[in-house]
Write a protein that holds these residues in place. Structure first.
Motif, mmCIF file in Angstrom:
data_model
loop_
_atom_site.group_PDB
_atom_site.id
_atom_site.type_symbol
_atom_site.label_atom_id
_atom_site.label_comp_id
_atom_site.label_asym_id
_atom_site.label_seq_id
_atom_site.Cartn_x
_atom_site.Cartn_y
_atom_site.Cartn_z
ATOM 1 N N SER A 135 0.805 -1.333 -0.079
ATOM 2 C CA SER A 135 0.147 0.106 0.187
ATOM 3 C C SER A 135 0.946 1.162 0.070
ATOM 4 O O SER A 135 1.930 1.232 0.518
ATOM 5 N N GLN A 138 0.731 6.920 3.485
ATOM 6 C CA GLN A 138 -0.235 7.879 3.779
ATOM 7 C C GLN A 138 0.266 9.019 4.562
ATOM 8 O O GLN A 138 1.146 8.685 5.388
ATOM 9 N N ASP A 178 -7.338 -1.334 5.832
ATOM 10 C CA ASP A 178 -6.841 -0.899 4.732
ATOM 11 C C ASP A 178 -7.411 0.618 4.309
ATOM 12 O O ASP A 178 -7.160 1.078 3.324
ATOM 13 N N SER A 179 -8.255 1.219 4.851
ATOM 14 C CA SER A 179 -8.964 2.683 5.000
ATOM 15 C C SER A 179 -7.903 3.369 5.134
ATOM 16 O O SER A 179 -6.552 3.267 5.782
ATOM 17 N N SER A 180 -8.191 4.650 4.712
ATOM 18 C CA SER A 180 -7.377 5.817 4.773
ATOM 19 C C SER A 180 -7.235 6.440 6.175
ATOM 20 O O SER A 180 -8.193 6.262 6.771
ATOM 21 N N LYS A 182 -7.956 8.868 9.189
ATOM 22 C CA LYS A 182 -8.905 9.799 9.397
ATOM 23 C C LYS A 182 -8.768 10.282 10.598
ATOM 24 O O LYS A 182 -7.812 9.867 11.547
#
Length: 219
Positions: A135, A138, A178-180, A182
């Protein structure tokens, strides 16, 4: 060949001093800390090192071993990168520490528990989970400081969180998802223990009754 005039020598000397003053700024090092096999290595690096490449870090950076019981609360005004494999050593290094620009790289496929790290003054967070799953890195901007940042002084060991205005709570379980990245923030926050009675960190957090905070939860 004619010798340089006195004015030329003065100019050359001034340029030499200017170059010497500018060189250390251009070569400003960054801090890399990594944990592996129950050891902690604190490194000063003049160049970026590929995440989780321990051999390259030991070769290219100036590193020293720090014993876990010798870790002291400190502050990092510049960029800090930490490679970690579990939350125990990471909590020892980061909990109740002042960091402005932080990168966390998970260097194992371990599933992390839902634990929170409390960080003071965090402006930007980057995370890398490539060792766990492919991935992209981020990045999250927590706050831009503004006028209030100029009033937030570096922490001294005897002052604790007295100078901290921005408090970030980082959910370590975010490395499992897997989420971005926040976040949400609460401004003018004074009564944290009353509003979050089940959040154990607030029971030990040195709250000042005459001070308000900006609290950010990152998940």
């Amino acid at each position: 060949m004619a010798l340089p005039s006195g004015r030329s020598l003065l100019l050359i000397g001034a340029l030499g001093i200017f170059a010497l003053e500018c060189f250390p700024r251009a070569q400003r090092n960054s801090t890399l800390i990594f944990t592996k096999e129950n050891t902690i290595r604190n490194c000063s690096c003049s160049a970026d090192i590929r995440d989780c490449d321990y051999s390259l870090a030991n070769l290219m950076c100036s590193c020293k071993t720090v014993l876990p019981f010798a870790v002291e609360q400190t502050s990092y005004d510049d960029h800090l990168t930490i490679w970690f494999t579990d939350t125990t050593a990471l909590g020892l290094l980061l909990n109740f520490t002042q960091v402005r620009d932080l990168k966390l790289s998970l260097c194992s496929a371990t599933t992390l528990p839902t634990e929170y790290l409390a960080i003071c003054g965090l402006k930007r967070l980057r995370i890398n989970t490539e060792a766990k799953r492919p991935s992209p890195e981020q990045s999250l901007l927590i706050h831009d400081g503004g006028e209030s940042e100029s009033r937030e002084k570096p922490m001294l060991p005897h002052e604790g969180w007295q100078n901290c205005m921005y408090i970030s709570f980082l959910d370590m379980a975010l490395f499992n998802r897997d989420s971005s990245l926040k976040s949400y923030s609460i401004e003018n926050f004074a009564s944290m223990a009353n509003n979050f009675p089940y959040f154990s960190y607030f029971k030990t957090f040195p709250i000042l009754s005459n001070k308000s905070y900006i609290v950010t939860f990152i998940y």
